[in-house]
Design a protein around this motif. Structure first.
Motif, PDB file in Angstrom:
ATOM      1  N   VAL A  82       0.912   3.474  12.001  1.00 27.80           N
ATOM      2  CA  VAL A  82       0.118   2.878  11.275  1.00 27.80           C
ATOM      3  C   VAL A  82      -0.749   1.797  11.910  1.00 27.80           C
ATOM      4  CG1 VAL A  82      -0.103   1.496   9.049  1.00 27.80           C
ATOM      5  CG2 VAL A  82       1.411   3.478   9.274  1.00 27.80           C
ATOM      6  N   ILE A  83      -1.961   2.107  11.582  1.00 25.39           N
ATOM      7  CA  ILE A  83      -2.920   0.623  11.649  1.00 25.39           C
ATOM      8  C   ILE A  83      -3.415  -0.064  10.481  1.00 25.39           C
ATOM      9  CG2 ILE A  83      -4.973  -0.192  12.832  1.00 25.39           C
ATOM     10  CD1 ILE A  83      -4.672   2.054  14.779  1.00 25.39           C
ATOM     11  N   THR A  84      -2.910  -1.285  10.257  1.00 30.64           N
ATOM     12  CA  THR A  84      -3.263  -1.865   8.804  1.00 30.64           C
ATOM     13  C   THR A  84      -3.782  -3.436   9.329  1.00 30.64           C
ATOM     14  OG1 THR A  84      -2.912  -2.287   6.840  1.00 30.64           O
ATOM     15  CG2 THR A  84      -1.106  -2.302   8.208  1.00 30.64           C
ATOM     16  N   PRO A  99       0.927  -1.212  -0.026  1.00 29.04           N
ATOM     17  CA  PRO A  99       0.096  -0.046   0.021  1.00 29.04           C
ATOM     18  C   PRO A  99       0.794   1.167  -0.062  1.00 29.04           C
ATOM     19  CG  PRO A  99      -0.140  -1.299   2.155  1.00 29.04           C
ATOM     20  CD  PRO A  99       0.834  -2.006   1.255  1.00 29.04           C
ATOM     21  N   ARG A 100       0.666   2.063  -1.013  1.00 26.05           N
ATOM     22  CA  ARG A 100       1.422   3.304  -1.332  1.00 26.05           C
ATOM     23  C   ARG A 100       1.160   4.080  -0.042  1.00 26.05           C
ATOM     24  NH1 ARG A 100       4.025   6.058  -5.466  1.00 26.05           N
ATOM     25  NH2 ARG A 100       4.537   8.252  -4.622  1.00 26.05           N
ATOM     26  N   THR A 101      -0.157   4.173   0.284  1.00 19.09           N
ATOM     27  CA  THR A 101      -0.426   5.339   1.169  1.00 19.09           C
ATOM     28  C   THR A 101       0.224   5.038   2.725  1.00 19.09           C
ATOM     29  OG1 THR A 101      -2.571   4.191   1.699  1.00 19.09           O
ATOM     30  CG2 THR A 101      -2.606   5.872   0.257  1.00 19.09           C
ATOM     31  N   VAL A 102       0.566   3.628   2.756  1.00 19.79           N
ATOM     32  CA  VAL A 102       1.060   3.678   4.232  1.00 19.79           C
ATOM     33  C   VAL A 102       2.512   3.924   4.249  1.00 19.79           C
ATOM     34  CG1 VAL A 102       1.870   1.522   5.494  1.00 19.79           C
ATOM     35  CG2 VAL A 102      -0.325   1.476   4.805  1.00 19.79           C
ATOM     36  N   ASN A 124       6.212   0.053  14.775  1.00 17.71           N
ATOM     37  CA  ASN A 124       5.741   1.096  13.951  1.00 17.71           C
ATOM     38  C   ASN A 124       4.411   1.134  13.778  1.00 17.71           C
ATOM     39  OD1 ASN A 124       6.041  -1.074  11.995  1.00 17.71           O
ATOM     40  ND2 ASN A 124       5.686   0.708  10.482  1.00 17.71           N
ATOM     41  N   GLY A 125       3.810   0.234  14.133  1.00 19.12           N
ATOM     42  CA  GLY A 125       2.294   0.318  14.119  1.00 19.12           C
ATOM     43  C   GLY A 125       1.548  -0.706  14.872  1.00 19.12           C
ATOM     44  N   GLU A 153       3.395  -6.603   5.684  1.00 11.15           N
ATOM     45  CA  GLU A 153       4.797  -6.372   5.337  1.00 11.15           C
ATOM     46  C   GLU A 153       5.423  -5.054   5.774  1.00 11.15           C
ATOM     47  OE1 GLU A 153       4.012 -10.046   3.592  1.00 11.15           O
ATOM     48  OE2 GLU A 153       3.157  -8.006   2.834  1.00 11.15           O
ATOM     49  N   THR A 154       4.274  -4.171   5.914  1.00 10.52           N
ATOM     50  CA  THR A 154       4.752  -2.808   6.295  1.00 10.52           C
ATOM     51  C   THR A 154       5.105  -2.341   7.707  1.00 10.52           C
ATOM     52  OG1 THR A 154       2.426  -2.005   6.339  1.00 10.52           O
ATOM     53  CG2 THR A 154       3.790  -1.838   3.931  1.00 10.52           C
TER      54      THR A 154
END
Length: 374
Positions: free
Chosen positions: A298-300, A285-288, A315-316, A308-309
């Motif tokens: 970040v919450i995903t 995800p580019r926005t992440v 970091n989240g 993976e991010t």
């Protein structure tokens, strides 16, 4: 050496592939770019021409499976390649990958590459319509990718799925890159605003987890009415698109602040404290990556491409897909600990620099394709 880049929609050439195009030109390639309706986007055309790119509009419907339309796309790309005779072709997103790869083989392009940026609607669920589309897409991918020299993936889950389903016969034909990368000089760290604010930037699709975000926002709002919940994006032409009436109802409720489609997302990210993406599946995800580069927690979801991010707790946070309750709890956990949010943001920036710097991602792709800087 002529290099043809085939895109599914015009704006992605400048929004997502601008640094790649610049790297190709810097290495001595004569870059051609093809996309549907390209000449109808004067801002995109102007930016590409300024870089020295040669542009071509092609016939392609980004969504839909009409065989006659797709045959027209294949013939259009074949004629274009016979005309310009590139040494290398790279297609990205579903139809450019499938029909671009087939056309390049038919046109006898010496080197053929594909970039799978995500698997899309067909691979994100198990409904009857999705199952049928997945079967069709699987067969088309099998045929098209057979004729490529290398296939780039943006996460290992997508690569493994293609190998397991027999779309690709062997993993040694694949290369996993860290998404599209992010320009860490343009997306730079910004101080957190005083008031807690969540942000989601996405096409307004069910598979992006937009409904879960809205539901979670309502739950968090009950306990922390001072929080802001912002949504940026647009209604896309896709089977699971959010209806305008549903979006209007969210806005009227007063919990969600709708920002619309943004040309520059940086002010919105700067005004947020936590970035949220509850997507069911992504490439990367580019926005992440943009939020991480700007030092945002970040919450995903614990889903392919998204997981993976984020290093959980570093970091989240990761949450299950389709769970508004778990998402709301994660949002509450971070609202209650601003110090942790700040620390996560700093760690996200570090990860963006080390792993997702667009220069590193592009260099890996160029090296794989045998292209080296002058």
């Amino acid at each position: 050496m002529k290099f043809l880049l085939v895109a599914g929609y015009s704006e992605s050439l400048t929004n997502f592939r601008g640094p790649l195009i610049e790297a190709l030109i810097a290495s001595g390639q004569e870059v051609h770019a093809a996309a549907p309706g390209l000449c109808e986007h004067p801002e995109v055309v102007a930016k590409l021409l300024a870089k020295g790119v040669r542009i071509h509009s092609v016939s392609m419907n980004r969504t839909g499976m009409n065989p006659w339309h797709d045959l027209k796309t294949l013939l259009c790309l074949y004629r274009l390649m016979r005309q310009i005779r590139p040494e290398r072709v790279l297609g990205y997103t579903i139809k450019p990958v499938i029909y671009g790869s087939l056309a390049a083989w038919l046109a006898r392009v010496p080197e053929r590459y594909a970039l799978v940026t995500g698997l899309g609607y067909a691979f994100a669920g198990e409904s009857g319509q999705r199952t049928l589309l997945r079967r069709i897409a699987t067969r088309l991918y099998q045929v098209a990718l057979h004729f490529t020299h290398r296939v780039f993936f943006q996460n290992p889950d997508d690569r493994d799925l293609f190998v397991q389903r027999g779309i690709l016969s062997a993993a040694d034909k694949t290369v996993v890159v860290n998404g599209s990368g992010i320009d860490i000089s343009i997306f730079s760290p910004m101080p957190l605003p005083a008031q807690p604010a969540f942000l989601l930037i996405a096409r307004l699709l069910g598979d992006k987890g937009v409904r879960e975000y809205v539901t979670a926002a309502r739950l968090v709002h009950q306990q922390y009415p001072q929080c802001k919940f912002r949504l940026a994006g647009w209604i896309d032409d896709a089977p699971d698109a959010i209806a305008q009436a549903e979006l209007d109802s969210w806005i009227q409720d007063g919990v969600i602040e709708f920002l619309g489609r943004l040309k520059d997302v940086r002010p919105a990210i700067a005004d947020s404290t936590i970035y949220v993406l509850p997507s069911y599946r992504e490439g990367t995800p580019r926005t992440v990556l943009e939020a991480m580069a700007m030092a945002r927690a970040v919450i995903t979801t614990d889903a392919p491409g998204c997981r993976e991010t984020v290093i959980p707790g570093v970091n989240g946070l990761l949450v299950p897909i389709k769970s508004a309750e778990a998402l709301a709890q994660a949002m509450l956990d971070l609202v209650r600990d601003r110090q942790q949010v700040e620390a996560m943001g700093q760690q996200g920036r570090r990860i963006a620099e080390q792993k997702y710097d667009v220069q590193k991602v592009n260099q890996q792709m160029l090296t794989t394709m045998g292209i080296f800087n002058k």
